[in-house]
Design a protein around this motif. Structure first.
Motif, short mmCIF file in Angstrom:
data_model
loop_
_atom_site.label_atom_id
_atom_site.label_comp_id
_atom_site.label_asym_id
_atom_site.label_seq_id
_atom_site.Cartn_x
_atom_site.Cartn_y
_atom_site.Cartn_z
N LEU A 18 0.83 -1.21 0.00
CA LEU A 18 0.00 0.00 0.00
C LEU A 18 0.87 1.26 0.00
O LEU A 18 0.58 2.22 -0.72
CB LEU A 18 -0.93 -0.01 1.21
CG LEU A 18 -2.08 -1.02 1.17
CD1 LEU A 18 -2.79 -1.08 2.52
CD2 LEU A 18 -3.08 -0.68 0.07
N ARG A 19 1.93 1.24 0.79
CA ARG A 19 2.81 2.41 0.85
C ARG A 19 3.44 2.68 -0.52
O ARG A 19 3.51 3.83 -0.97
CB ARG A 19 3.90 2.20 1.90
CG ARG A 19 4.95 3.30 1.92
CD ARG A 19 5.80 3.27 3.18
NE ARG A 19 6.08 1.95 3.67
CZ ARG A 19 7.05 1.14 3.19
NH1 ARG A 19 7.81 1.56 2.18
NH2 ARG A 19 7.26 -0.04 3.72
N LEU A 20 3.89 1.63 -1.20
CA LEU A 20 4.50 1.80 -2.52
C LEU A 20 3.48 2.29 -3.55
O LEU A 20 3.80 3.11 -4.42
CB LEU A 20 5.12 0.48 -2.98
CG LEU A 20 6.34 0.00 -2.17
CD1 LEU A 20 6.78 -1.37 -2.64
CD2 LEU A 20 7.48 1.01 -2.26
N ALA A 21 2.24 1.80 -3.44
CA ALA A 21 1.20 2.22 -4.38
C ALA A 21 0.83 3.68 -4.18
O ALA A 21 0.38 4.36 -5.12
CB ALA A 21 -0.03 1.34 -4.23
N LEU A 22 1.01 4.19 -2.97
CA LEU A 22 0.68 5.58 -2.67
C LEU A 22 1.80 6.55 -3.05
O LEU A 22 1.57 7.76 -3.15
CB LEU A 22 0.38 5.74 -1.17
CG LEU A 22 -0.90 5.07 -0.66
CD1 LEU A 22 -0.90 5.02 0.86
CD2 LEU A 22 -2.13 5.81 -1.17
N VAL A 105 -4.63 -5.30 -4.12
CA VAL A 105 -5.03 -3.93 -4.45
C VAL A 105 -4.25 -3.46 -5.68
O VAL A 105 -3.02 -3.45 -5.68
CB VAL A 105 -4.76 -2.99 -3.27
CG1 VAL A 105 -5.10 -1.55 -3.64
CG2 VAL A 105 -5.57 -3.43 -2.05
N SER A 106 -4.99 -3.07 -6.71
CA SER A 106 -4.33 -2.51 -7.89
C SER A 106 -4.10 -1.02 -7.67
O SER A 106 -4.89 -0.35 -7.00
CB SER A 106 -5.17 -2.73 -9.15
OG SER A 106 -6.31 -1.90 -9.13
N GLU A 107 -3.02 -0.51 -8.23
CA GLU A 107 -2.70 0.90 -8.04
C GLU A 107 -3.79 1.82 -8.59
O GLU A 107 -4.19 2.77 -7.91
CB GLU A 107 -1.34 1.21 -8.68
CG GLU A 107 -0.80 2.57 -8.34
CD GLU A 107 0.64 2.75 -8.79
OE1 GLU A 107 0.86 3.52 -9.75
OE2 GLU A 107 1.53 2.11 -8.19
#
Length: 255
Positions: A18-22, A105-107
């Motif tokens: 999640l952190r990387l996707a944000l 979760v997809s980006e």
């Protein structure tokens, strides 16, 4: 302006994903990561965040329980659930979640939810008011409703509602040009509606009194309430006497 996110998930790799996707979202900052609801509570005692990315199933306290308690705050953070479990979506919206994302979760899907949050954060005061209306209704009769749906909120003046009708666990608010679904029961809602403004004609239907043209007989022993907009609504036998008394002298001829 920078918005702050707290990630709450008991799995370390999920928090990392999640952190990387944000990371591409320049206006958003990951303020913290917590492996449990308890550690998230400790974090929130010392830090303010705008949005929480929250898992559902965690040890000791679930994300749903945490979200329900957070909704009592005067300015609660927005909640987006990110979970591997599809079966809790309705429960998530009952605790006023903004969105419900199923893992993996997809980006693009996550960014879509964050974009919705960014719009709603500009309406933070309205959001808090909506939560208080659900969890701690003010005394007296309401003049408006805050109606939530995915990604938006509508403030509906009750003077603009023509009639209200039960639809399962929701009620339909019939306005001049559209209908909104509101998550409550008619039995609960009627407690906060002024009986001088709304008349119950059926266990499933309330009409706004100033929208009523009168009673109309469409068949022998079958009467309906005719509205100014042209709609005709049935009267149930158990409410017939009260409706007849309330609308005495307001009979209209068949069309």
């Amino acid at each position: 302006m920078t918005f702050k996110i707290l990630i709450v998930d008991d799995e370390a790799h999920a928090r990392t994903n999640l952190r990387l996707a944000l990371a591409p979202l320049a206006e958003w900052e990951v303020a913290g990561e917590c492996p449990s609801a308890a550690s998230a509570r400790d974090f929130l005692q010392a830090n303010e965040v705008d949005l929480i990315l929250l898992d559902v199933q965690m040890p000791q306290e679930s994300g749903l329980e945490m979200a329900r308690s957070l909704s009592q705050r005067e300015l609660p953070p927005l909640i987006v659930f990110a979970t591997a479990h599809r079966g809790h979506a309705l429960d998530a919206f009952d605790v006023h979640a903004l969105d419900y994302i199923v893992k993996p979760v997809s980006e693009p899907r996550l960014h879509q939810a964050i974009a919705r949050a960014q719009v709603l954060l500009e309406q933070r005061a309205t959001y808090a008011r909506a939560l208080r209306q659900f969890t701690d209704p003010a005394p007296g009769f309401w003049s408006e409703l805050i109606v939530r749906s995915v990604g938006r909120m509508d403030r509906v003046a009750l003077k603009d509602v023509r009639w209200i009708e039960t639809a399962g666990n929701y009620v339909e608010l019939h306005l001049a040009h559209h209908t909104l679904m509101h998550r409550t029961t008619l039995t609960e809602l009627v407690k906060y509606l002024d009986p001088d403004e709304f008349l119950r004609i059926h266990r499933r239907i309330l009409v706004r009194r100033d929208q009523v043209l009168g009673l109309r007989q469409i068949q022998e022993r079958t009467d309906v309430v005719a509205l100014r907009c042209g709609h005709q609504l049935p009267i149930s036998e158990s409410y017939w006497a009260a409706v007849k008394s309330a609308l005495s002298g307001r009979n209209v001829a068949p069309p």
